[in-house]
Design a protein around this motif. Structure first.
Motif, mmCIF file in Angstrom:
data_model
loop_
_atom_site.group_PDB
_atom_site.id
_atom_site.type_symbol
_atom_site.label_atom_id
_atom_site.label_comp_id
_atom_site.label_asym_id
_atom_site.label_seq_id
_atom_site.Cartn_x
_atom_site.Cartn_y
_atom_site.Cartn_z
ATOM 1 N N SER A 45 0.829 -1.205 0.000
ATOM 2 C CA SER A 45 0.000 0.000 0.000
ATOM 3 C C SER A 45 0.866 1.259 0.000
ATOM 4 N N LYS A 46 2.165 1.078 0.127
ATOM 5 C CA LYS A 46 3.056 2.241 0.200
ATOM 6 C C LYS A 46 3.088 3.009 -1.117
ATOM 7 N N THR A 47 3.554 4.263 -1.021
ATOM 8 C CA THR A 47 3.594 5.150 -2.184
ATOM 9 C C THR A 47 4.880 4.962 -2.981
ATOM 10 N N PHE A 48 4.856 5.559 -4.156
ATOM 11 C CA PHE A 48 6.058 5.566 -4.997
ATOM 12 C C PHE A 48 7.249 6.141 -4.238
ATOM 13 N N ALA A 49 7.031 7.291 -3.584
ATOM 14 C CA ALA A 49 8.141 7.966 -2.898
ATOM 15 C C ALA A 49 8.695 7.098 -1.763
ATOM 16 N N GLU A 114 -21.412 12.867 5.875
ATOM 17 C CA GLU A 114 -22.018 12.403 7.140
ATOM 18 C C GLU A 114 -21.031 11.591 7.990
ATOM 19 N N PHE A 115 -19.963 11.090 7.360
ATOM 20 C CA PHE A 115 -18.962 10.305 8.100
ATOM 21 C C PHE A 115 -17.705 11.125 8.411
ATOM 22 N N ALA A 116 -17.768 12.425 8.098
ATOM 23 C CA ALA A 116 -16.548 13.249 8.180
ATOM 24 C C ALA A 116 -15.886 13.233 9.555
ATOM 25 N N GLU A 117 -16.701 13.030 10.626
ATOM 26 C CA GLU A 117 -16.128 13.042 11.983
ATOM 27 C C GLU A 117 -15.582 11.677 12.397
ATOM 28 N N ASP A 118 -15.730 10.671 11.547
ATOM 29 C CA ASP A 118 -15.422 9.294 11.963
ATOM 30 C C ASP A 118 -14.048 8.796 11.518
ATOM 31 N N PHE A 119 -13.363 9.625 10.762
ATOM 32 C CA PHE A 119 -12.042 9.180 10.315
ATOM 33 C C PHE A 119 -11.113 10.384 10.165
ATOM 34 N N ILE A 120 -9.830 10.047 10.131
ATOM 35 C CA ILE A 120 -8.814 11.055 9.829
ATOM 36 C C ILE A 120 -8.157 10.624 8.529
ATOM 37 N N GLY A 121 -8.265 11.461 7.502
ATOM 38 C CA GLY A 121 -7.684 11.129 6.197
ATOM 39 C C GLY A 121 -6.261 11.659 6.096
ATOM 40 N N PHE A 122 -5.438 10.956 5.330
ATOM 41 C CA PHE A 122 -4.057 11.422 5.130
ATOM 42 C C PHE A 122 -4.017 12.842 4.591
ATOM 43 N N SER A 123 -4.992 13.182 3.737
ATOM 44 C CA SER A 123 -4.941 14.503 3.091
ATOM 45 C C SER A 123 -5.098 15.636 4.100
ATOM 46 N N SER A 124 -5.661 15.308 5.303
ATOM 47 C CA SER A 124 -5.847 16.365 6.303
ATOM 48 C C SER A 124 -4.683 16.407 7.291
ATOM 49 N N LEU A 125 -3.706 15.537 7.117
ATOM 50 C CA LEU A 125 -2.619 15.431 8.094
ATOM 51 C C LEU A 125 -1.352 16.146 7.640
ATOM 52 N N SER A 126 -0.664 16.726 8.610
ATOM 53 C CA SER A 126 0.694 17.201 8.341
ATOM 54 C C SER A 126 1.636 16.023 8.598
ATOM 55 N N ALA A 127 2.873 16.174 8.158
ATOM 56 C CA ALA A 127 3.860 15.109 8.398
ATOM 57 C C ALA A 127 4.025 14.864 9.898
ATOM 58 N N GLU A 129 1.799 15.269 12.292
ATOM 59 C CA GLU A 129 0.633 14.539 12.814
ATOM 60 C C GLU A 129 0.701 13.058 12.442
ATOM 61 N N LEU A 130 1.147 12.775 11.216
ATOM 62 C CA LEU A 130 1.254 11.383 10.797
ATOM 63 C C LEU A 130 2.313 10.645 11.630
ATOM 64 N N CYS A 131 3.387 11.351 11.966
ATOM 65 C CA CYS A 131 4.429 10.770 12.844
ATOM 66 C C CYS A 131 3.816 10.294 14.150
ATOM 67 N N GLU A 132 2.972 11.139 14.735
ATOM 68 C CA GLU A 132 2.384 10.794 16.030
ATOM 69 C C GLU A 132 1.482 9.569 15.926
ATOM 70 N N LEU A 133 0.801 9.440 14.803
ATOM 71 C CA LEU A 133 -0.129 8.317 14.642
ATOM 72 C C LEU A 133 0.569 7.004 14.328
ATOM 73 N N LEU A 136 6.223 6.678 12.442
ATOM 74 C CA LEU A 136 7.130 6.912 11.318
ATOM 75 C C LEU A 136 8.034 8.089 11.680
ATOM 76 N N SER A 137 9.238 8.108 11.134
ATOM 77 C CA SER A 137 10.103 9.272 11.321
ATOM 78 C C SER A 137 9.524 10.417 10.487
ATOM 79 N N ALA A 138 9.993 11.660 10.764
ATOM 80 C CA ALA A 138 9.474 12.827 10.035
ATOM 81 C C ALA A 138 9.692 12.664 8.537
ATOM 82 N N GLU A 139 10.858 12.158 8.187
ATOM 83 C CA GLU A 139 11.187 12.013 6.771
ATOM 84 C C GLU A 139 10.283 10.973 6.110
ATOM 85 N N LYS A 140 10.064 9.853 6.799
ATOM 86 C CA LYS A 140 9.219 8.791 6.237
ATOM 87 C C LYS A 140 7.762 9.231 6.155
ATOM 88 N N ALA A 141 7.310 10.022 7.132
ATOM 89 C CA ALA A 141 5.930 10.510 7.110
ATOM 90 C C ALA A 141 5.704 11.417 5.907
#
Ligand SMILES: [Mg+2]
Length: 283
Positions: A45-49, A114-127, A129-133, A136-141
């Motif tokens: 599921s990982k990205t190209f980068a 209607e489901f907007a409060e039920d999930f956190i999408g990657f597109s709404s995250l900063s690097a 925030e993704l680290c905390e979840l 991942l290191s900052a670079e990997k996030a």
């Protein structure tokens, strides 16, 4: 006709440890497989980068399948001729199987509010925030956020609501896949179709029969495992083995993650002095 084994492997929780993303316990087996010229093809599921970075770290120069079967990247020149239906992007021949991420983001915004409060999408995250979840290191996030074909969500509501959301998104044409940590929204692609396409490219390029060996730990690997000639389920510290439907050979690892990966491929391809996969067969 010779039969060439091809290894298709999930990354998170399979070749990479679920907790620390290390593959160190598989290094010896990776080296032995490379020595035998058996391709190891990440199917993730990982990205190209992310994958470009990991390929460099592990030392793979193989093709890889990214974003749950949405796209195949083949280093230019890996095969003598450019495979049909691919386009050239940067240093790769690329085969895409579905709509872009933008399409799925606009569906989530416009038709699943209607489901907007039920999930956190990657597109709404900063690097950060993704680290905390994810640990991942900052670079990997940073690399994980750059997606082209799908949107991963961290589900925060209960399972019953998740099922309703999945049903809703499926009616809108989305394919919903539960990975180790994230619920992925994308097109009707799967790791199995992409694997079969690439296996056929190998068969055509080398004029050989191929034997697909797939390894995975989660539900998003089932299509790949079911499509493979040999399915290897890797034990996860977070869930039981998903049920898979196949009449082909299956194995289940005793160890978790990369240690289980190494254990199974050692037994299948390295321990036996004359593994059947390598014996010449009459065409
Ligand atoms: Mg996995």
């Amino acid at each position: 006709m010779t039969t060439q084994p091809l290894i298709f492997t999930d990354m998170d929780g399979t070749l990479l440890d679920h907790y620390d993303y290390s593959f160190s316990s598989a290094i010896g087996v990776i080296e032995a497989l490379v020595e035998k010229q058996i391709p190891i093809i990440p199917n993730t599921s990982k990205t190209f980068a992310e994958m470009e970075k990991i390929q460099q770290t592990i030392g793979f120069n193989s093709p890889f399948i990214s974003e749950n079967g949405a796209v195949v990247y083949i280093p230019i020149g890996y095969f003598e001729q450019q495979p049909e239906d691919t386009v050239t992007e940067g240093y790769y021949w690329v085969k895409a199987f579905c709509e872009t991420r933008q399409h799925w983001l606009s569906l989530l915004d416009n038709q699943a509010s209607e489901f907007a409060e039920d999930f956190i999408g990657f597109s709404s995250l900063s690097a950060d925030e993704l680290c905390e979840l994810t640990d991942l290191s900052a670079e990997k996030a940073e690399l994980a956020l750059v997606r082209h074909y799908s949107e991963p969500l961290l589900w925060t509501a209960d399972e019953e609501r998740k099922q309703r959301f999945i049903d809703h998104m499926q009616k809108l044409g989305a394919n919903m896949l539960q990975g180790g940590r994230f619920l992925h929204v994308g097109g009707h692609t799967d790791k199995g179709c992409a694997m079969n396409w690439l296996a056929q490219v190998y068969a055509n390029a080398y004029q050989v029969g191929v034997n697909t060996i797939a390894l995975g730990d989660s539900g998003n690997d089932s299509a790949m495992l079911e499509a493979a000639d040999i399915a290897i389920q890797i034990k996860s510290p977070t869930h039981t083995f998903p049920t898979i439907q196949t009449s082909n050979k299956t194995m289940q690892s005793r160890h978790y993650g990369p240690k289980g990966w190494a254990e199974c491929l050692q037994a299948l391809l390295l321990d036996s002095p004359t593994p059947s996969l390598f014996t010449a067969e009459e065409a």
